[in-house]
Scaffold this active site. Structure first.
Site, mmCIF file in Angstrom:
data_model
loop_
_atom_site.group_PDB
_atom_site.id
_atom_site.type_symbol
_atom_site.label_atom_id
_atom_site.label_comp_id
_atom_site.label_asym_id
_atom_site.label_seq_id
_atom_site.Cartn_x
_atom_site.Cartn_y
_atom_site.Cartn_z
ATOM 1 N N ASP A 56 3.198 0.081 0.269
ATOM 2 C CA ASP A 56 1.994 -0.572 -0.254
ATOM 3 C C ASP A 56 1.505 0.079 -1.553
ATOM 4 O O ASP A 56 0.330 0.414 -1.680
ATOM 5 C CB ASP A 56 0.866 -0.544 0.789
ATOM 6 C CG ASP A 56 1.325 -0.933 2.180
ATOM 7 O OD1 ASP A 56 2.238 -1.772 2.281
ATOM 8 O OD2 ASP A 56 0.778 -0.403 3.166
ATOM 9 N N GLU A 231 0.302 -11.538 3.629
ATOM 10 C CA GLU A 231 -0.512 -10.334 3.471
ATOM 11 C C GLU A 231 -0.330 -9.761 2.072
ATOM 12 O O GLU A 231 0.358 -10.334 1.227
ATOM 13 C CB GLU A 231 -0.141 -9.286 4.527
ATOM 14 C CG GLU A 231 1.271 -8.732 4.398
ATOM 15 C CD GLU A 231 1.628 -7.738 5.496
ATOM 16 O OE1 GLU A 231 0.875 -7.616 6.483
ATOM 17 O OE2 GLU A 231 2.692 -7.082 5.381
#
Length: 359
Positions: A56, A231
């Site tokens: 991420d 997401e």
């Protein structure tokens, strides 16, 4: 009771993640093409991965510096560097350690950093410590220092829509038409499908108005799982267009990938009809180059401002799942004739890449 389906799915998700992410022993006999050896250091090139591990990834820029973050699970850290190609040489500063107990004590994911109205804001996902991921929510910290690696971070609490408070992760911010909007991945309270939502912000830590769904898994490439996932939303704007690039399919599969929505920079982003969704993914695995599950990206511009760069995480081998095998990478991208971004294909590990312009 409104969280029963989410809790059931995500209460067991950590076990599934561990099973997928830790399956290397089971797959030891599978043929795996070794990555080529890293070339000798060069003054003009770098190689991916940038760091041995880090999911991420996100990059903020201010005053000639890059501030890099990724998921570390137990705290929040910022790497400060004047050159993104020097990220491996940078030292991380731990800027936040969560309380030992409470609603944001563990599972810290996907930090993002912004400078708004003279202060820094750090958004992240967290929940109670332990294996039950069913209570993940999104939180925000504030820092008045000019440098986010210094000063004091103040907990501003949870950022959420009080009328529709469900499981929520991966918050990002869109600035458009003089307003700010928060976009995140969450549940609808009825199933465990991860959808993308948007709400208007009244300040950097407060949402106002309705929660509107912008996207959910529709195409086959978005439905590799379970769970079924949209997401990691990220915003990119250029020449009158706004792009919302997101990650699709379960991160524990090799088919984690990037999809995209687009609108104009003058449209009302709260209207689902303002957005057009690409029927095909915009960035996918590269098995011939030993890159699997590329996703959860960020964007930055080169030191001299002339180039656009994509930062993302990926695995070097199939079946490496959602945990510490994921590592951050970056590569330059271009633009198509219709003004949409062209991210190309993930560059193979250890292949020399020219450093961002100005470095």
């Amino acid at each position: 009771m409104q969280y029963s389906s989410s809790s059931l799915l995500y209460g067991g998700l950590l076990s599934l993640l561990l099973a997928v992410g830790g399956c290397g022993k089971d797959q030891a006999a599978r043929p795996v093409t070794p990555s080529p050896p890293a070339p000798a250091p060069s003054s003009t090139t770098f190689t991916n991965p940038l760091l041995p591990t880090g999911a991420d990834p996100f990059v903020a820029q201010k005053d000639g510096y890059y501030y890099y973050l990724h998921t570390t699970y137990n705290d929040l850290r910022i790497w400060k560097t004047a050159k993104m190609s020097d990220l491996p040489l940078a030292t991380a500063t731990i800027v936040w350690r969560p309380p030992t107990t409470g609603a944001a004590a563990g599972n810290l994911w996907a930090p993002e950093l912004y400078f708004f109205d003279g202060k820094w804001y750090l958004y992240y996902s967290a929940g109670p410590a332990g294996p039950d991921l069913g209570q993940q929510r999104t939180w925000v910290l504030e820092n008045a220092s000019a440098d986010p690696t210094t000063g004091t971070w103040v907990d501003k609490g949870r950022i959420f829509n009080p009328t529709e408070d469900f499981w929520a992760i991966d918050g990002t911010v869109l600035e458009q038409n003089g307003n700010r909007y928060f976009i995140w991945s969450g549940h609808n309270g009825r199933d465990g499908i991860q959808r993308l939502y948007i709400s208007k912000m009244s300040n950097p830590w407060t949402l106002t108005g309705p929660r509107v769904e912008l996207s959910h898994p529709e195409y086959p490439w978005e439905n590799v799982g379970p769970p079924y996932v949209n997401e990691g939303p990220e915003i990119l704007q250029r020449n009158g267009q706004t792009f919302l690039v997101y990650s699709a399919s379960f991160c524990g599969t090799d088919d984690y990938t990037l999809g995209m929505l687009r609108t104009t920079t003058t449209a009302d982003p709260m209207l689902p009809t303002s957005w057009r969704k690409s029927a095909q993914p915009v960035f996918t695995k590269n098995p011939s180059g030993n890159v699997y599950a590329p996703g959860h990206n960020g964007f930055f511009v080169s030191k001299d401002g002339s180039e656009n760069w994509l930062v993302y995480h990926a695995n070097n081998n199939p079946g490496e799942g959602c945990f510490d095998k994921r590592s951050p990478r970056m590569q330059k991208f271009s633009w198509n004739s219709d003004g949409t971004p062209n991210f190309g294909s993930p560059v193979a590990p250890n292949m020399p890449i020219r450093k961002p312009a100005g470095e």
